[in-house]
Scaffold this motif. Structure first.
Motif, PDB file in Angstrom:
ATOM      1  N   PHE A  94       0.828  -1.202   0.000  1.00 37.71           N
ATOM      2  CA  PHE A  94       0.000   0.000   0.000  1.00 37.71           C
ATOM      3  C   PHE A  94       0.864   1.253   0.000  1.00 37.71           C
ATOM      4  O   PHE A  94       0.561   2.222  -0.704  1.00 37.71           O
ATOM      5  N   TRP A 153       2.136   1.840  -3.485  1.00 40.62           N
ATOM      6  CA  TRP A 153       1.050   2.314  -4.328  1.00 40.62           C
ATOM      7  C   TRP A 153       0.773   3.793  -4.057  1.00 40.62           C
ATOM      8  O   TRP A 153       0.605   4.588  -4.976  1.00 40.62           O
ATOM      9  N   LEU A 195      -8.979   5.517  -6.413  1.00 41.77           N
ATOM     10  CA  LEU A 195      -8.497   4.145  -6.216  1.00 41.77           C
ATOM     11  C   LEU A 195      -7.743   3.975  -4.897  1.00 41.77           C
ATOM     12  O   LEU A 195      -7.691   2.871  -4.360  1.00 41.77           O
ATOM     13  N   GLN A 196      -7.196   5.065  -4.356  1.00 44.80           N
ATOM     14  CA  GLN A 196      -6.567   4.994  -3.033  1.00 44.80           C
ATOM     15  C   GLN A 196      -7.621   4.600  -1.990  1.00 44.80           C
ATOM     16  O   GLN A 196      -7.358   3.763  -1.118  1.00 44.80           O
ATOM     17  N   THR A 239      -8.655   0.953  -2.574  1.00 47.11           N
ATOM     18  CA  THR A 239      -7.608   0.065  -2.076  1.00 47.11           C
ATOM     19  C   THR A 239      -7.656  -0.052  -0.557  1.00 47.11           C
ATOM     20  O   THR A 239      -7.528  -1.141  -0.004  1.00 47.11           O
ATOM     21  N   THR A 240      -7.850   1.057   0.121  1.00 48.02           N
ATOM     22  CA  THR A 240      -7.934   1.039   1.584  1.00 48.02           C
ATOM     23  C   THR A 240      -9.073   0.143   2.050  1.00 48.02           C
ATOM     24  O   THR A 240      -8.893  -0.687   2.949  1.00 48.02           O
TER      25      THR A 240
END
Length: 119
Positions: free
Chosen positions: A46, A49, A81-82, A85-86
């Motif tokens: 993460f 990213w 997208l962050q 993703t989280t």
């Protein structure tokens, strides 16, 4: 004052010994290894990213400003997208913990409770 203070101190010492013994057990070491096997790689992935997003925003402005649909550009998509993703990592961890971590932690807790109650 109560007269059971020495018993309380002895009980606290016994509890501390039980917890230390459990902490040094193979079962607890395996639990920690399992947990670290998920947490460390996922954290690194993460972070990389996120660092890619920040670096592209700072140094690849042309790429990040490319419009995809209407006023939605690559930077906005990467930013959204962050969040995705989280939430995916949190969901994946929840499933991982339920399958791999919680059963072992429950066994350890039950053993500590049983040992404490039998003394």
């Amino acid at each position: 004052m109560t007269t059971d203070a020495p018993d309380s101190a002895a009980s606290d010492a016994a509890s501390a010994e039980r917890y230390l013994a459990m902490q040094n057990s193979e079962e607890f070491a395996g639990l920690r290894k399992t947990l670290r096997g998920f947490i460390f790689p996922m954290t690194v992935a993460f972070f990389l990213w996120y660092a890619l997003y920040v670096l592209l925003s700072a140094y690849a402005r042309g790429f990040m400003s490319v419009k995809l649909i209407g006023n939605i550009n690559v930077a906005l998509l990467f930013g959204l997208l962050q969040f995705v993703t989280t939430f995916l990592i949190a969901w994946f961890y929840s499933r991982f913990a339920a399958r791999k971590v919680d059963p072992i932690a429950d066994q350890i807790a039950a053993r500590l409770t049983d040992e404490g109650g039998s003394k």
